[in-house]
Design a protein around this motif. Structure first.
Motif: not given
Length: 202
Positions: A28-31, A60-61, A152, A159
């Motif tokens: 994810t973007e947050r990762d 990358v979500s 994941k 996602s």
């Protein structure tokens, strides 16, 4: 690398079962905001190629589309052992590098664009409805290759990722968050893959 990591690596290499040719990582973007996240991604590329992969795809979500240009720029310049192709929302050019990175280009959107492109070709007379088959759809996807293994991190849910391509992929979920993802976690995913009997929908 610790003793346990050496043990896992030895098990992977000595097992007669194949390792995945195409590995997909869903983060994810947050990762990527976590300290060391890009270093972990660079390491993951090296692990994948060291253990038999020919291609790695990263999805990358993204929640904030304003972050996409920055993420694309950072990921295009990442330290990687092979050529990198980065694609984001609005991109239609096929990604054909050994390392492919999707930044917020969701599977539904990618598939809808492919269908729209086919509809336009039928409307213009370049295709007939009978010409439309699986290979025609795949030829119009930005990420056409099917992953063998999708990894994941952080949660047991996917996602909007490669909906068409991953239909027969083996899915591996780990509770380990991306910031803590280590070589042993990657090797565990490979061992799990080796222990499965792939059925490809049969």
């Amino acid at each position: 690398m610790g003793v346990y990591d050496h043990y896992l690596a030895l098990r992977v290499r000595r097992d007669g079962a194949p390792t995945p040719d195409h590995v997909a990582l869903v983060i994810t973007e947050r990762d990527l905001l976590e300290q060391g996240a890009y270093g972990t991604l660079s390491d993951a590329f090296a692990w994948a190629f060291d253990y038999g992969a020919e291609r790695v795809t990263v999805y990358v979500s993204v929640l904030d589309e304003a972050a996409v240009p920055t993420l694309e720029r950072e990921l295009a310049g990442i330290d990687a052992p092979r050529e990198v192709a980065v694609r984001g929302p609005g991109d239609t050019e096929r990604a054909d590098a050994p390392i492919q990175i999707s930044v917020g280009l969701g599977g539904k959107h990618e598939f809808a664009d492919a269908v729209q492109s086919i509809a336009e070709s039928v409307d213009s007379g370049d295709l007939t409805p009978d010409d439309v088959d699986e290979s025609e759809i795949e030829s119009r996807l930005v990420f056409p290759d099917e992953p063998d293994l999708v990894v994941k991190t952080g949660a047991e849910r996917l996602s909007d990722f490669m909906i068409w391509q991953s239909v027969y992929a083996e899915l591996y979920f780990t509770d380990v968050n991306w910031r803590d993802f280590r070589k042993r976690d990657y090797l565990r995913a490979i061992r799990d893959y080796q222990n499965r009997q792939r059925r490809f929908g049969r």
